[in-house]
Enzyme design. Structure first.
Site, mmCIF file in Angstrom:
data_model
loop_
_atom_site.group_PDB
_atom_site.id
_atom_site.type_symbol
_atom_site.label_atom_id
_atom_site.label_comp_id
_atom_site.label_asym_id
_atom_site.label_seq_id
_atom_site.Cartn_x
_atom_site.Cartn_y
_atom_site.Cartn_z
ATOM 1 N N ARG A 163 0.635 -1.172 0.022
ATOM 2 C CA ARG A 163 0.009 -0.203 -0.231
ATOM 3 C C ARG A 163 0.752 1.289 -0.194
ATOM 4 O O ARG A 163 0.723 2.092 0.288
ATOM 5 C CB ARG A 163 -0.826 0.173 1.268
ATOM 6 N N SER A 233 -10.844 -0.133 2.845
ATOM 7 C CA SER A 233 -9.913 -1.240 4.576
ATOM 8 C C SER A 233 -9.629 0.159 4.657
ATOM 9 O O SER A 233 -9.196 2.101 3.739
ATOM 10 C CB SER A 233 -8.078 -1.698 3.734
ATOM 11 N N GLU A 329 -4.754 4.472 5.669
ATOM 12 C CA GLU A 329 -4.925 4.234 4.863
ATOM 13 C C GLU A 329 -5.418 5.025 3.059
ATOM 14 O O GLU A 329 -4.178 5.788 3.069
ATOM 15 C CB GLU A 329 -5.159 2.615 4.717
HETATM 16 N N1 EPU Z 1 -10.578 -10.566 10.189
HETATM 17 C C1 EPU Z 1 -12.019 -10.541 11.977
HETATM 18 N N2 EPU Z 1 -12.499 -9.986 10.857
HETATM 19 C C2 EPU Z 1 -12.968 -8.756 10.856
HETATM 20 C C3 EPU Z 1 -12.380 -8.312 9.145
HETATM 21 C C4 EPU Z 1 -10.829 -10.024 9.142
HETATM 22 O O1 EPU Z 1 -11.055 -11.382 12.261
HETATM 23 O O2 EPU Z 1 -13.701 -7.863 10.775
HETATM 24 C C5 EPU Z 1 -9.750 -11.602 10.003
HETATM 25 C C6 EPU Z 1 -10.245 -12.914 8.961
HETATM 26 O O3 EPU Z 1 -10.688 -13.884 9.077
HETATM 27 C C7 EPU Z 1 -8.973 -13.036 8.692
HETATM 28 C C8 EPU Z 1 -7.723 -11.624 8.898
HETATM 29 O O4 EPU Z 1 -8.715 -11.072 9.776
HETATM 30 O O5 EPU Z 1 -8.301 -13.986 8.905
HETATM 31 C C9 EPU Z 1 -7.741 -11.106 7.295
HETATM 32 O O6 EPU Z 1 -9.327 -10.358 7.045
HETATM 33 P P1 EPU Z 1 -9.621 -10.580 5.647
HETATM 34 O O7 EPU Z 1 -9.411 -11.815 4.765
HETATM 35 O O8 EPU Z 1 -10.597 -10.344 5.141
HETATM 36 O O9 EPU Z 1 -8.230 -9.310 4.229
HETATM 37 P P2 EPU Z 1 -7.824 -8.269 5.474
HETATM 38 O O10 EPU Z 1 -6.166 -8.206 5.766
HETATM 39 O O11 EPU Z 1 -8.874 -7.386 6.264
HETATM 40 C C10 EPU Z 1 -6.475 -6.568 2.876
HETATM 41 C C11 EPU Z 1 -6.263 -6.465 2.271
HETATM 42 C C12 EPU Z 1 -7.956 -5.359 1.327
HETATM 43 C C13 EPU Z 1 -7.841 -7.275 0.382
HETATM 44 C C14 EPU Z 1 -8.277 -8.180 1.229
HETATM 45 C C15 EPU Z 1 -8.459 -9.139 0.365
HETATM 46 C C16 EPU Z 1 -5.302 -4.325 3.849
HETATM 47 C C17 EPU Z 1 -5.537 -3.236 3.934
HETATM 48 N N3 EPU Z 1 -6.597 -4.398 3.167
HETATM 49 O O12 EPU Z 1 -7.367 -7.001 3.937
HETATM 50 O O13 EPU Z 1 -8.310 -4.312 0.717
HETATM 51 O O14 EPU Z 1 -9.584 -6.896 -0.601
HETATM 52 O O15 EPU Z 1 -7.211 -8.229 1.954
HETATM 53 O O16 EPU Z 1 -6.777 -10.135 -0.523
HETATM 54 O O17 EPU Z 1 -4.751 -4.792 2.908
HETATM 55 C C18 EPU Z 1 -8.612 -2.089 0.416
HETATM 56 O O18 EPU Z 1 -7.423 -2.057 0.823
HETATM 57 O O19 EPU Z 1 -9.800 -1.282 1.289
HETATM 58 C C19 EPU Z 1 -8.643 -3.902 0.911
HETATM 59 C C20 EPU Z 1 -10.088 -4.068 0.562
#
Ligand code: EPU
Length: 338
Positions: A163, A233, A329
């Protein structure tokens, strides 16, 4: 034509109230250059606006807001099964994803349904489901705001990170991106390691199948900005030392964690916020999405100040409970008052 006192509340996906002192949307490079010259001459501060999907806008943007709307798309054979895609900065990113998937060109199908314009994609090095823009980016074409001179940056000039890019540092608010060149492939190369993506797909999926599966996952978890204001995010996933991660894991054995090549460990900000019991919280006109705690939402009638106060509360609670500092972000722009 430059317009005065323009309402930008529907030009940012959070739907925050904002007016631009002056606004120019154009697909004519000559008009962009003229506007840059005029802004320099008059001393107007310049802001470049893409799809407005990664921004927190205060109510007033002084000077000139410039929105490039070039949507040209051209394919160039590059040999060895590869194709160079030349795309104007103003094309909607998902429209590009669909155009490539339809032609069975592989490279950005995992980035389906990311909101925003192509020109903004390098700024935060958009990434999802195991793929980042940096994996396919060949060149960024731009104009320097100070004198309109053209430059072309190669991938290695862009200082891409998670990012992150040179456009958030040395070139922040100094250039307008006009065009991207991406290198994509005719050979099938599905990347399905992330989450349950593979289980949603047939054995030999097409690029369109992958884009559709990614879109389905996103629709399940992420709010549609057309329905509920948001900027995706709101925080980056924090990176901590291996020692810190071990300590946190000893107290929270179920904590999602992703070891990085440099020995540090990336944590899931959404999980940390969720553990603080904040998912689904509503405070006045803003809140935290009920299916993904990493996304702050604007229910309408609120302001950047209100949203930032909520963000500060989230940062404070995560800090107090885990001693981990979350970083915002989306970019913050504008002024609180005229
Ligand atoms: N999780 C929770 N509770 C929540 C959200 C997430 O427990 O409310 C846990 C999930 O169960 C999982 C872990 O956190 O074990 C990661 O969650 P997720 O796979 O949804 O991905 P993320 O790390 O929350 C990142 C990116 C997203 C992208 C997804 C998929 C960042 C800041 N965000 O989210 O990007 O779509 O991975 O690759 O890196 C964005 O940048 O706007 C965005 C949506």
């Amino acid at each position: 034509m430059i317009r005065s006192d323009v309402d930008l509340s529907s030009a940012n996906t959070l739907g925050l109230p904002c007016r631009a002192e002056r606004f120019l949307a154009t697909d004519d490079i000559g008009s962009v250059r003229d506007a840059l010259r005029q802004a320099v001459k008059q001393g107007w501060p310049l802001t470049v606006l893409g799809g407005g999907s990664n921004l927190v806008l205060h109510p007033w943007l002084p000077g000139l807001v410039l929105q490039p709307t070039f949507t040209n798309l051209r394919f160039e054979e590059a040999g060895q099964g590869e194709v160079l895609v030349h795309v104007g900065a103003g094309l909607n990113w998902h429209v590009l994803v669909e155009a490539l998937a339809e032609r069975d060109l592989w490279g950005i199908e995992n980035l389906a349904l990311i909101p925003g314009h192509c020109g903004a994609a390098p700024i935060q090095n958009i990434g999802a489901y195991g793929v980042e823009l940096a994996d396919v980016l060949e060149q960024v074409h731009l104009l320097h705001l100070e004198d309109g001179r053209e430059a072309i940056l190669g991938r290695d000039d862009c200082a891409f990170g998670y990012r992150d890019s040179i456009f958030k540092h040395a070139l922040e608010n100094r250039v307008v991106i006009t065009r991207l060149v991406l290198r994509v492939s005719k050979r099938a190369q599905p990347r399905l390691d992330y989450g349950d993506l593979a289980s949603r797909l047939p054995a030999a999926p097409s690029a369109s199948d992958v884009a559709a599966a990614v879109s389905a996952v996103r629709r399940e978890k992420l709010p549609d900005p057309a329905v509920l204001g948001n900027a995706g995010s709101f925080f980056k996933n924090p990176v901590v030392s291996a020692e810190k991660a071990r300590m946190l894991l000893s107290r929270n054995p179920g904590m999602p964690h992703f070891p990085l090549a440099d020995g540090n460990v990336k944590l899931a900000a959404g999980w940390l916020i969720d553990q603080c019991g904040l998912k689904g919280l509503r405070e006045g006109h803003v809140g935290i999405h009920d299916r993904q705690a990493l996304v702050l939402v604007h229910h309408g009638g609120g302001s950047a100040t209100e949203l930032l106060a909520l963000a500060q509360r989230v940062v404070g609670e995560v800090q107090a409970r885990f001693d981990v500092t979350l970083e915002r972000e989306p970019r913050l722009m504008g002024e609180t008052a005229r």
